[in-house]
Design a protein around this motif. Structure first.
Motif, PDB file in Angstrom:
ATOM      1  N   UNK A  60       0.815  -1.083   0.135  1.00 12.70           N
ATOM      2  CA  UNK A  60       0.032  -0.056  -0.066  1.00 12.70           C
ATOM      3  C   UNK A  60       0.716   1.225  -0.069  1.00 12.70           C
ATOM      4  N   UNK A  61       2.043   1.280   0.909  1.00 12.00           N
ATOM      5  CA  UNK A  61       3.035   2.326   0.849  1.00 12.00           C
ATOM      6  C   UNK A  61       3.485   2.579  -0.532  1.00 12.00           C
ATOM      7  N   UNK A  62       3.960   1.570  -1.244  1.00 15.72           N
ATOM      8  CA  UNK A  62       4.508   1.709  -2.524  1.00 15.72           C
ATOM      9  C   UNK A  62       3.498   2.220  -3.721  1.00 15.72           C
ATOM     10  N   UNK A  63       2.254   1.727  -3.395  1.00 16.54           N
ATOM     11  CA  UNK A  63       1.061   2.227  -4.261  1.00 16.54           C
ATOM     12  C   UNK A  63       0.937   3.821  -4.138  1.00 16.54           C
ATOM     13  N   UNK A  64       1.007   4.271  -2.877  1.00 18.35           N
ATOM     14  CA  UNK A  64       0.589   5.605  -2.677  1.00 18.35           C
ATOM     15  C   UNK A  64       2.043   6.374  -3.158  1.00 18.35           C
ATOM     16  N   UNK A  65       3.014   5.650  -3.282  1.00 15.25           N
ATOM     17  CA  UNK A  65       4.322   6.437  -3.678  1.00 15.25           C
ATOM     18  C   UNK A  65       4.084   6.911  -5.135  1.00 15.25           C
ATOM     19  N   UNK A  66       3.158   6.092  -5.777  1.00 13.60           N
ATOM     20  CA  UNK A  66       3.191   6.055  -7.260  1.00 13.60           C
ATOM     21  C   UNK A  66       2.037   7.065  -7.446  1.00 13.60           C
ATOM     22  N   UNK A  67       1.258   7.286  -6.588  1.00 11.14           N
ATOM     23  CA  UNK A  67      -0.029   8.397  -6.847  1.00 11.14           C
ATOM     24  C   UNK A  67      -1.297   7.601  -6.511  1.00 11.14           C
ATOM     25  N   UNK A  68      -1.488   6.364  -6.126  1.00 15.87           N
ATOM     26  CA  UNK A  68      -2.654   5.900  -5.964  1.00 15.87           C
ATOM     27  C   UNK A  68      -3.332   6.579  -4.637  1.00 15.87           C
ATOM     28  N   UNK A  69      -4.603   6.532  -4.596  1.00 13.11           N
ATOM     29  CA  UNK A  69      -5.385   7.016  -3.623  1.00 13.11           C
ATOM     30  C   UNK A  69      -6.755   7.176  -4.031  1.00 13.11           C
TER      31      UNK A  69
ATOM     32  N   UNK B  46      -5.315  -6.884  -3.445  1.00 12.20           N
ATOM     33  CA  UNK B  46      -6.343  -6.391  -3.307  1.00 12.20           C
ATOM     34  C   UNK B  46      -6.546  -5.686  -1.927  1.00 12.20           C
ATOM     35  N   UNK B  47      -5.964  -6.126  -0.917  1.00 14.62           N
ATOM     36  CA  UNK B  47      -5.834  -5.510   0.502  1.00 14.62           C
ATOM     37  C   UNK B  47      -5.197  -4.066   0.467  1.00 14.62           C
ATOM     38  N   UNK B  48      -3.946  -4.290  -0.383  1.00 13.09           N
ATOM     39  CA  UNK B  48      -3.190  -3.157  -0.512  1.00 13.09           C
ATOM     40  C   UNK B  48      -3.772  -1.950  -1.247  1.00 13.09           C
ATOM     41  N   UNK B  49      -4.527  -2.413  -2.253  1.00 14.00           N
ATOM     42  CA  UNK B  49      -5.284  -1.286  -3.035  1.00 14.00           C
ATOM     43  C   UNK B  49      -6.243  -0.596  -2.133  1.00 14.00           C
ATOM     44  N   UNK B  50      -7.075  -1.539  -1.416  1.00 12.51           N
ATOM     45  CA  UNK B  50      -7.906  -0.778  -0.335  1.00 12.51           C
ATOM     46  C   UNK B  50      -7.328   0.109   0.725  1.00 12.51           C
ATOM     47  N   UNK B  51      -6.143  -0.409   1.267  1.00 10.18           N
ATOM     48  CA  UNK B  51      -5.596   0.333   2.264  1.00 10.18           C
ATOM     49  C   UNK B  51      -5.113   1.811   1.874  1.00 10.18           C
ATOM     50  N   UNK B  52      -4.645   1.763   0.501  1.00  7.66           N
ATOM     51  CA  UNK B  52      -4.243   2.863  -0.464  1.00  7.66           C
ATOM     52  C   UNK B  52      -5.541   4.052  -0.543  1.00  7.66           C
ATOM     53  N   UNK B  53      -6.824   3.400  -0.439  1.00  5.30           N
ATOM     54  CA  UNK B  53      -7.831   4.134  -0.649  1.00  5.30           C
ATOM     55  C   UNK B  53      -8.132   4.138  -2.020  1.00  5.30           C
ATOM     56  N   UNK B  54      -7.579   3.348  -2.860  1.00  7.53           N
ATOM     57  CA  UNK B  54      -7.962   3.079  -4.387  1.00  7.53           C
ATOM     58  C   UNK B  54      -9.015   2.171  -4.555  1.00  7.53           C
ATOM     59  N   UNK B  55      -9.394   1.979  -5.745  1.00  9.37           N
ATOM     60  CA  UNK B  55     -10.395   0.797  -6.419  1.00  9.37           C
ATOM     61  C   UNK B  55      -9.405  -0.022  -7.142  1.00  9.37           C
ATOM     62  N   UNK B  56      -9.841  -1.436  -7.346  1.00 10.23           N
ATOM     63  CA  UNK B  56      -9.075  -2.014  -8.064  1.00 10.23           C
ATOM     64  C   UNK B  56      -9.994  -2.767  -9.256  1.00 10.23           C
TER      65      UNK B  56
END
Length: 546
Positions: free
Chosen positions: A508-517, A536-546
């Motif tokens: 999730x932290x990595x996805x946030x660093x790429x701009x996911x949210x 799937x859980x990482x996307x949810x934690x980042x606040x994004x949709x998959x």
């Protein structure tokens, strides 16, 4: 003391090769000594005044008359087994007296004797491969146990032999001699086999089995055997009116009852394996019509060969069964083919099997043929038992009733599984018999009650869900409460709740660093696996949709 080699040689009457099925039986008999595989036992009771010496003499006379009953199998050490017929052999005949035992004790002793006899087996290089026991039970009641190796006789031959024994007994009892005509020897069949076209057989089987990947295996992951070597048997008897319905339905569809049973088994294999195309074994009579007097010949003529069936859900039952029967009729021209060779022609290696189940349709009335010759004796309790080397063997016979026996390897299947298979098989048979125009896809394995259990009761998985809470938050709570409990199990890995939550947080932290949210979407292209759940859980934690 062993006989000198010269004396043994003088006692040899003939030497010739093995039949196709004998070759396979030899392999399994040598591979699993003491297993009881291919040891046949005929049991029956004699009521009446029995002249034991006349009976023993009749049994010996039948052995003297038929060369196949004086046959040994020699040459294992040289790598090529041959059938060796000896001129003279003494038939093992034991008389036991159990009159002092109670009926339960007699039954218990009999079961122990039968089991020990099967386990003892036979030394294949020493004729005769048979033993006889006559047991006095009380009054004028005797129990007869005839054990022999299946290498000598097929099911059709057993009543022929017993018919001669009983006829000979009546002749000797009256002080006369049996009026037998000369018997045609089994070696005439072996000579016929050697004249057949192996090249034509190979071409047929290569064409018929092209693309077969091996044996069809049942998808019964929950089936548990005892884990011990041995065999079990369960039996199904249709009611007389159901049996008559099956008989008439087969006649109307222009197929045999044998074909109908085969078709039902093929459809059951397909449903339980998930395969559209299945391969099972069938036992064929192997008695060529062009061999004069073959119906009265004694020996092992049967053969076990593969049958291939493709299940087309939209096909009508009657037409589909006729297709099975037509293919069976074509294969009869090549039923002399050795199974070991057929497996090679199908492209399978030595350790692979073409089929794991065998279908046998019995049409030899042992009891009635024996009863015709009983003479001064009344005979009942006739039972012929054997165990094959296949995990599942379906044996069907139709007289007044259709009886189906399922023989199973107890190390692979249990009694409950065998009962379930028989139950499914009977449902398919009766549905096929009910309407020839029914589509294969319309045949149901489950009853309405079973369907309700699977579709409704077992799916009643509603559970209270905390309002306002997300799944990744609930998993994080579990990780805090029980971090070492297993959360996910994959083909080759498992993750605890603690590991799952930590890996999802890292991603999730990595996805946030790429701009996911929030309001962004992340594409996931993965096979079903623990890693996919982490994503799937990482996307949810980042606040994004998959």
């Amino acid at each position: 003391m062993n006989k000198p080699a010269s004396e043994k040689a003088q006692n040899i009457e003939a030497v010739y090769p093995l039949s196709p099925l004998q070759q396979g039986m030899i392999f399994h008999s040598l591979f699993a000594p003491g297993s009881g595989v291919y040891i046949e036992q005929l049991n029956c009771r004699f009521h009446g005044e029995l002249d034991v010496e006349a009976f023993r003499r009749a049994c010996q006379a039948v052995v003297d008359r038929h060369a196949v009953l004086r046959t040994a199998f020699v040459g294992e050490s040289q790598g090529e087994l041959m059938q060796v017929v000896v001129k003279r052999v003494k038939l093992p005949f034991e008389l036991l007296d159990w009159r002092g035992l109670s009926e339960p004790e007699q039954q218990s002793r009999l079961e122990e004797l039968q089991q020990a006899d099967r386990a003892e087996g036979f030394k294949l290089a020493r004729a005769p491969l048979m033993r006889l026991r006559l047991i006095r039970l009380g009054g004028e009641l005797h129990h007869f146990v005839w054990s022999h190796h299946h290498l000598l006789l097929d099911g059709w031959s057993v009543p022929l032999v017993m018919r001669e024994v009983l006829g000979g007994y009546e002749a000797f009892r009256r002080g006369g001699e049996p009026g037998w005509v000369p018997a045609r020897p089994f070696r005439d069949y072996i000579a016929w086999l050697q004249r057949q076209d192996a090249g034509a057989a190979r071409a047929y089987w290569e064409r018929t089995l092209e693309g077969v990947g091996g044996a069809t295996r049942l998808g019964l992951g929950a089936a548990q055997g005892t884990g011990r070597a041995g065999a079990g048997e369960r039996r199904l008897r249709l009611a007389p009116e159901e049996s008559e319905q099956v008989r008439r339905a087969a006649q109307a569809m222009q197929v045999t009852v044998n074909t109908l049973v085969q078709g039902a088994w093929a459809l059951l294999l397909s449903r339980l394996s998930g395969e559209r195309e299945v391969v099972y074994g069938v036992t064929v009579s192997g008695r060529p019509a062009e061999l004069e007097g073959v119906a009265e010949m004694v020996g092992l003529f049967i053969n076990s060969l593969p049958a291939r069936a493709r299940i087309e859900p939209g096909a009508e039952v009657g037409a589909w069964l006729r297709g099975i029967q037509d293919r069976q009729a074509e294969s009869r021209q090549y039923e002399y083919s050795p199974l070991a060779e057929v497996q090679k022609w199908a492209g399978l290696g030595g350790g692979e099997r073409l089929f794991e189940s065998l279908v046998v349709f019995e049409n030899y009335p042992v009891e009635s043929l024996m009863g015709e010759q009983a003479g001064s004796l009344k005979i009942d309790g006739v039972q012929l038992t054997e165990h094959t080397n296949y995990p599942l063997t379906v044996v069907a016979e139709l007289r007044e009733r259709l009886v189906v026996r399922l023989k199973y390897d107890a190390s692979q299947y249990d009694e409950a599984t065998a009962d379930t298979l028989l139950d499914y098989l009977s449902r398919i048979i009766m549905q096929m018999a009910a309407r020839a125009g029914r589509k294969l896809a319309d045949i149901e394995l489950l009853t309405e009650a079973e369907r309700r259990k699977v579709l409704v009761e077992w799916n009643a998985t509603d559970a209270a869900y905390p309002r306002g809470r997300w799944i990744h938050q609930l998993i994080a709570e579990q990780a805090a409460l029980r971090p070492h409990s297993v959360a996910l199990v994959g083909d080759s890995s498992r993750l605890t709740y603690g590991e799952l939550d930590r890996r999802a947080n890292r991603l999730a932290r990595y996805l946030l660093s790429l701009g996911a949210g929030p309001e962004s979407r992340v594409g996931i292209l993965m096979h079903r696996s623990p890693e996919m759940v982490v994503s799937l859980l990482a996307v949810m934690k980042a606040g994004a949709a998959y």
